[in-house]
Enzyme design. Structure first.
Site, PDB file in Angstrom:
ATOM      1  N   ARG A 222     -21.223  26.895   7.468  1.00 25.66           N
ATOM      2  CA  ARG A 222     -20.349  26.934   8.654  1.00 25.66           C
ATOM      3  C   ARG A 222     -18.882  27.094   8.261  1.00 25.66           C
ATOM      4  NH1 ARG A 222     -22.723  21.276  10.565  1.00 25.66           N
ATOM      5  NH2 ARG A 222     -24.433  22.120   9.312  1.00 25.66           N
TER       6      ARG A 222
ATOM      7  N   LYS B 143     -27.724  19.015  -4.003  1.00 24.82           N
ATOM      8  CA  LYS B 143     -29.086  18.994  -3.477  1.00 24.82           C
ATOM      9  C   LYS B 143     -30.027  18.376  -4.510  1.00 24.82           C
ATOM     10  CE  LYS B 143     -28.920  23.165  -0.581  1.00 24.82           C
ATOM     11  NZ  LYS B 143     -29.227  22.536   0.702  1.00 24.82           N
TER      12      LYS B 143
ATOM     13  N   ASP C  88     -29.833  31.970  -0.004  1.00 24.51           N
ATOM     14  CA  ASP C  88     -28.851  31.481   0.957  1.00 24.51           C
ATOM     15  C   ASP C  88     -27.807  32.540   1.329  1.00 24.51           C
ATOM     16  OD1 ASP C  88     -28.237  29.424   2.654  1.00 24.51           O
ATOM     17  OD2 ASP C  88     -26.845  28.443   1.266  1.00 24.51           O
TER      18      ASP C  88
HETATM   19  N1  BES Z   1     -28.462  26.605   2.922  1.00 26.01           N
HETATM   20  C1  BES Z   1     -28.722  25.358   3.527  1.00 26.01           C
HETATM   21  C2  BES Z   1     -29.769  25.432   4.631  1.00 26.01           C
HETATM   22  C3  BES Z   1     -31.149  25.827   4.204  1.00 26.01           C
HETATM   23  C4  BES Z   1     -32.107  24.879   3.937  1.00 26.01           C
HETATM   24  C5  BES Z   1     -31.497  27.156   4.123  1.00 26.01           C
HETATM   25  C6  BES Z   1     -33.378  25.244   3.559  1.00 26.01           C
HETATM   26  C7  BES Z   1     -32.784  27.536   3.753  1.00 26.01           C
HETATM   27  C8  BES Z   1     -33.728  26.578   3.470  1.00 26.01           C
HETATM   28  C9  BES Z   1     -27.431  24.793   4.133  1.00 26.01           C
HETATM   29  O1  BES Z   1     -26.261  25.169   3.491  1.00 26.01           O
HETATM   30  C10 BES Z   1     -27.524  23.313   4.076  1.00 26.01           C
HETATM   31  O2  BES Z   1     -27.548  22.795   2.987  1.00 26.01           O
HETATM   32  N2  BES Z   1     -27.560  22.671   5.224  1.00 26.01           N
HETATM   33  C11 BES Z   1     -27.643  21.261   5.293  1.00 26.01           C
HETATM   34  C12 BES Z   1     -26.667  20.788   6.348  1.00 26.01           C
HETATM   35  C13 BES Z   1     -26.429  19.316   6.364  1.00 26.01           C
HETATM   36  C14 BES Z   1     -25.770  18.865   5.072  1.00 26.01           C
HETATM   37  C15 BES Z   1     -25.557  18.978   7.545  1.00 26.01           C
HETATM   38  C16 BES Z   1     -29.080  20.906   5.680  1.00 26.01           C
HETATM   39  O3  BES Z   1     -29.695  21.641   6.440  1.00 26.01           O
HETATM   40  O4  BES Z   1     -29.573  19.911   5.186  1.00 26.01           O
HETATM   41 ZN    ZN Z   2     -26.300  26.921   2.441  1.00 25.35          ZN
HETATM   42 MN    MN Z   3     -25.822  23.871   1.864  1.00 25.19          MN
END
Ligand code: BES
Ligand code: ZN
Ligand code: MN
Length: 490
Positions: free
Chosen positions: A344, A270, A281
């Site tokens: 997931r 990230k 998370d």
């Molecule tokens: N934990 C994140 C989602 C999230 C984002 C939670 C902001 C709380 C605040 C999740 O694991 C994630 O990174 N999701 C990605 C999915 C994508 C790579 C398909 C996302 O939402 O960008």
């Molecule tokens: Zn996550």
């Molecule tokens: Mn993630």
């Protein structure tokens, strides 16, 4: 641990009002009428309350709103908290009034002059819910800050009766606080080991807690879960919490939570800006833990099993790579396009395990799953996905009753084409369109047709940048109240 303020219920004592210290909350009906307590306060203050109730300021106040009157003449109190609320308020308004009182309650003692108002237990619950501050890491000259809260006393005409009604709500407040603390904890403290230990400690309140370690998860074939955690020095775990308050033969309801104690994104790292927020998370697992705590504390007459997948998503030489193919416990293979779509992968195995082992009568998973749900719904509503309309309706109703925002979004085979992988049964990331829906559609592959199921994407509501109806900014405990209510109905 942050524990909710204990609230004492005492018999109304008109003669004690003048000498009460700290702050004193008093109610003025919506039409401006004063009850016996308020009339006493009015006399002591030489008519200040009556003048206020006839003022434009009072006129502009909404029901359940409160106003501070500092250093009232004729009283020992430091301030009056004047609340506009009828004698027979709805549960919602009563709870809200409690929240408003908590915001003005100060650091010292608080006495609420409830008199013969109905739903005093909801007023107390509102006070407890809002009176939360995660300050365990703030120090004064290097010493832990003395954050002792002032005593809260609610004076009512029938204290025993109100105390009885307040007891199950106190259990809910404890569950909510437990969740908020878990969500607020930093990841160097709340490791997978620490999280599991906090859950194991709930055996003291009657939960049956079992911790599955990596070797067992390996034997069970939970490769998609283990792949997420393999880059971290913290061992991956699945914790199973059981509350058996119902009939022995009744199948349990299953609650499943995503417990990523920190999500760096893994090799698909990230960006730095905002990454510190990924300590939350594990919010799904936090809610499951809070609900289980509440069910045990109030000795709910139902069977519920809570399962959480605890992992840390870190980049390292051992971490999984984009392009890896992993096999789930179910047997389906997944091409890992993006190591940041890890939630997931964790849930896939825990959902499958929950069904194989417990044959649940219904199942709800909670996860801070996608950033996309925040784009869609902001911080006001969780995304709700369901394969069963009746269960979904019951969930939405429970959420509405508790004032926890929830909005249904679609599941549909039409989205399945986005999950196609070039070399495996599915891929874990499918691009930007409908990001929350494709994530839910992925999870659905690990839910049996016969299992009534809901997926709650709580990425936007688990922790919020501004205060919510019941919580200061930060962790909210969203879902503990709704699920606690729902568990009595399903
Ligand atoms: N934990 C994140 C989602 C999230 C984002 C939670 C902001 C709380 C605040 C999740 O694991 C994630 O990174 N999701 C990605 C999915 C994508 C790579 C398909 C996302 O939402 O960008
Ligand atoms: Zn996550
Ligand atoms: Mn993630």
């Amino acid at each position: 641990m942050t524990t909710p303020t204990t609230i004492h219920f005492k018999e109304t004592d008109i003669d004690a009002i003048a000498a009460l210290e700290g702050r004193v909350a008093v109610f003025v009906a919506e039409d401006g009428r004063l009850d016996v307590n308020a009339r006493r306060v009015n006399r002591l203050t030489k008519g200040a309350l009556a003048r206020f109730s006839e003022s434009e300021a009072f006129e502009k106040m909404k029901a359940s709103q409160a106003m501070l009157m500092s250093f009232p003449a004729g009283m020992e109190a430091e301030a009056l908290v004047v609340v506009r609320l009828d004698r027979r308020p709805s549960a919602e308004l009563a709870r809200k009034a409690g929240v408003e009182i908590a915001k003005l309650k100060g650091k010292g003692a608080l006495t609420v002059l409830g008199g013969n108002i109905t739903r005093a237990e909801e007023i107390s619950f509102g006070i407890a819910l809002r009176d939360y501050e995660f300050d365990v890491y703030r120090t004064e000259n290097g010493e832990a800050r003395d954050s002792e809260k002032g005593e809260v006393t609610v004076m009512v005409n029938k204290p025993e009766e109100v105390a009885r009604a307040a007891a199950p709500l106190a259990a809910v407040a404890e569950g909510v606080f437990f969740t908020r603390d878990l969500v607020n904890e930093p990841a160097n403290v709340l490791t997978t080991d620490d999280f599991a230990a906090r859950l194991a400690a709930m055996q003291e309140i009657g939960l049956d807690v079992e911790i599955l370690e990596e070797d067992e998860l390996e034997k069970l074939g939970m490769r998609t879960l283990l792949a997420v955690g393999q880059g971290s020095d913290s061992p991956s775990k699945v914790v199973v919490m059981r509350w058996n308050g119902g009939e022995t033969d009744d199948a349990p309801f299953a609650l499943v939570g995503k417990g990523v104690v920190f999500d760096t994104g893994g090799i698909s790292l990230k960006p730095a800006g905002g990454m510190e927020e990924m300590t939350m998370d594990m919010g799904g697992a936090g809610v499951v833990a809070g609900v289980m705590r509440t069910l045990a504390l109030r000795k709910a007459k139902t069977n519920v099993v809570g399962l959480v997948g605890l992992v840390e998503n870190m980049p390292s030489a051992r971490a999984q790579r984009p392009g890896d193919v992993v096999k789930s416990m179910k047997g389906d293979t997944v091409e890992v396009i993006n190591t940041d779509a890890e939630g997931r992968l964790v849930l896939a195995d825990v959902l499958w395990y929950a069904q194989e082992r417990f044959k649940p009568r219904g199942m709800i998973d909670l996860a801070t799953l996608t950033g996309a749900v925040i784009i869609g719904l902001g911080h006001e509503n969780a995304g709700v996905f369901a394969n069963d309309d009746d269960l979904c309706k019951a969930m939405l109703k429970a959420a509405e009753a508790e004032g926890e925002g929830a909005w249904r979004l679609p599941l549909s085979p039409a989205y399945d084409k986005l999950l196609k992988s070039k070399i495996a049964d599915m891929r874990n990331s499918c691009g930007r369109p409908a990001g929350s829906v494709t994530a839910a559609q992925f999870l659905k592959r690990f839910v049996k047709d016969e299992t009534p199921w809901i997926h709650l994407d709580i990425a936007g509501v688990a922790s919020t940048p501004t205060e919510t109806a019941y919580a200061p900014k930060g962790a909210t405990g969203w879902g503990v109240m709704a699920l606690n209510r729902l568990m009595d109905e399903v």
